[in-house]
Design a protein around this motif. Structure first.
Motif, PDB file in Angstrom:
ATOM      1  N   ASP A  78       0.765  -1.228   0.041  1.00 36.77           N
ATOM      2  CA  ASP A  78      -0.112  -0.080   0.007  1.00 36.77           C
ATOM      3  C   ASP A  78       0.880   1.433  -0.167  1.00 36.77           C
ATOM      4  OD1 ASP A  78      -2.172  -1.383  -0.140  1.00 36.77           O
ATOM      5  OD2 ASP A  78      -2.619  -1.353   2.127  1.00 36.77           O
ATOM      6  N   ARG A 190      -4.542  -9.182  -5.399  1.00 40.51           N
ATOM      7  CA  ARG A 190      -4.736  -8.612  -4.270  1.00 40.51           C
ATOM      8  C   ARG A 190      -6.160  -8.501  -4.195  1.00 40.51           C
ATOM      9  NH1 ARG A 190      -2.280  -3.632  -1.449  1.00 40.51           N
ATOM     10  NH2 ARG A 190      -2.971  -4.802   0.507  1.00 40.51           N
ATOM     11  N   ARG A 193      -9.792  -3.087  -2.299  1.00 38.29           N
ATOM     12  CA  ARG A 193      -9.622  -2.260  -1.127  1.00 38.29           C
ATOM     13  C   ARG A 193     -10.442  -2.088  -0.119  1.00 38.29           C
ATOM     14  NH1 ARG A 193      -5.014   1.160  -1.982  1.00 38.29           N
ATOM     15  NH2 ARG A 193      -5.145   1.633   0.089  1.00 38.29           N
ATOM     16  N   TRP A 194     -11.656  -2.235  -0.434  1.00 35.63           N
ATOM     17  CA  TRP A 194     -12.636  -2.168   0.607  1.00 35.63           C
ATOM     18  C   TRP A 194     -12.803  -3.329   1.520  1.00 35.63           C
ATOM     19  CZ3 TRP A 194     -16.474  -5.898   0.703  1.00 35.63           C
ATOM     20  CH2 TRP A 194     -16.746  -6.615  -0.376  1.00 35.63           C
ATOM     21  N   THR A 196      -9.375  -5.109   1.923  1.00 38.56           N
ATOM     22  CA  THR A 196      -7.977  -5.266   2.387  1.00 38.56           C
ATOM     23  C   THR A 196      -7.670  -3.964   3.593  1.00 38.56           C
ATOM     24  OG1 THR A 196      -7.155  -3.822   0.640  1.00 38.56           O
ATOM     25  CG2 THR A 196      -7.088  -6.432   0.245  1.00 38.56           C
ATOM     26  N   ASP A 197      -8.529  -2.928   3.243  1.00 33.11           N
ATOM     27  CA  ASP A 197      -8.377  -1.737   4.011  1.00 33.11           C
ATOM     28  C   ASP A 197      -9.192  -1.893   5.308  1.00 33.11           C
ATOM     29  OD1 ASP A 197      -6.469  -0.665   2.360  1.00 33.11           O
ATOM     30  OD2 ASP A 197      -8.173   0.884   1.775  1.00 33.11           O
ATOM     31  N   GLU A 201      -7.776  -8.564   4.410  1.00 29.33           N
ATOM     32  CA  GLU A 201      -6.580  -9.041   3.485  1.00 29.33           C
ATOM     33  C   GLU A 201      -6.361 -10.651   3.713  1.00 29.33           C
ATOM     34  OE1 GLU A 201      -2.999  -7.590   1.205  1.00 29.33           O
ATOM     35  OE2 GLU A 201      -3.797  -6.244   2.582  1.00 29.33           O
TER      36      GLU A 201
END
Length: 241
Positions: A78, A190, A193-194, A196-197, A201
């Motif tokens: 990131d 990956r 983001r919604w 992993t953040d 993850e």
């Protein structure tokens, strides 16, 4: 574990690179805690590290339950662009060591596309059981003389290797980065983001690599929280006693 914000970590790295100060940086997560219970060499490697930052929401939750909150979790994929931009602007040389043959080279090619002035080199990470390849990797490092060495061999291999070789490594700043090169080279996807953040993850990684990672997450996560519970009970009993 150092309770850091990302800006503080980048500040440490910036200062060490500018002063050519020896700095060894590891990341920690639930998997690292579990490995440390059984692997003395891995545990000793972490004890020798100069800086350890949180790379896992599970670790943040466990720390909070124990009354030792960590301010943030951040993972190299990131924020690698911020570090590479710094290196490109300041003329620092970066070496990527790790991954299957071709992966680190592909990651270098991607980084060159983003930062044409960045000076990079690489070697694959299949060197632990091959003395010839290990010698070649160290020779390549020695001739390139990097300012920053990124080691992506996965846990516990990368931490053990860094600890064992640290005195021979010409790079002043050495950092473990796990699967970063696979992400840069797009050999491993990956999650969105919604996810992993927001602490998932691990779920994304399990989805993409179930055969390799199911034990780490489906068995490892419960083990970690059992360890947290045991420590919490011990600390409560100690206060009562």
């Amino acid at each position: 574990m150092h309770p850091l914000q990302l800006e503080e970590l980048l500040g440490w790295l910036k200062a060490a690179l500018a002063q050519r100060e020896q700095l060894t940086v590891f990341y920690a997560n639930v998997h690292a805690v579990n490995l440390a219970q059984d692997d003395a060499l891995f545990r000793a490697a972490y004890a020798q590290a100069d800086l350890v930052f949180c790379d896992g929401q599970g670790l943040r939750l466990g720390s909070a339950l124990l009354g030792r909150p960590l301010p943030a979790r951040f993972t190299p994929p990131d924020w690698i662009d911020q570090l590479m931009l710094l290196c490109a602007n300041q003329g620092y040389r970066v070496f990527l060591l790790g991954g299957q043959p071709g992966v680190a080279a592909a990651a270098v090619a991607r980084l060159h596309q983003r930062y044409p002035t960045l000076t990079l080199a690489s070697h694959h990470g299949y060197i632990l059981d091959d003395p010839h390849e290990a010698t070649m990797a160290l020779a390549a490092l020695g001739s390139f003389t990097p300012d920053l060495l990124l080691v992506g061999m996965g846990m516990p291999q990368q931490e053990r290797w860094i600890a064992a070789q640290r005195e021979q490594l010409v790079a002043p700043v050495v950092m473990s980065v796990g699967a970063l090169f696979d992400y840069l080279a797009d050999t491993v996807p990956r999650g969105p983001r919604w996810l992993t953040d927001h602490g998932f993850e691990w779920l994304c990684r399990l989805w993409y690599e179930p055969q390799r990672l199911w034990r780490r997450y489906l068995l490892g996560n419960p083990r970690f929280f059992a360890l947290v519970l045991q420590q919490l009970v011990r600390e409560r009993l100690k206060k009562v006693g």
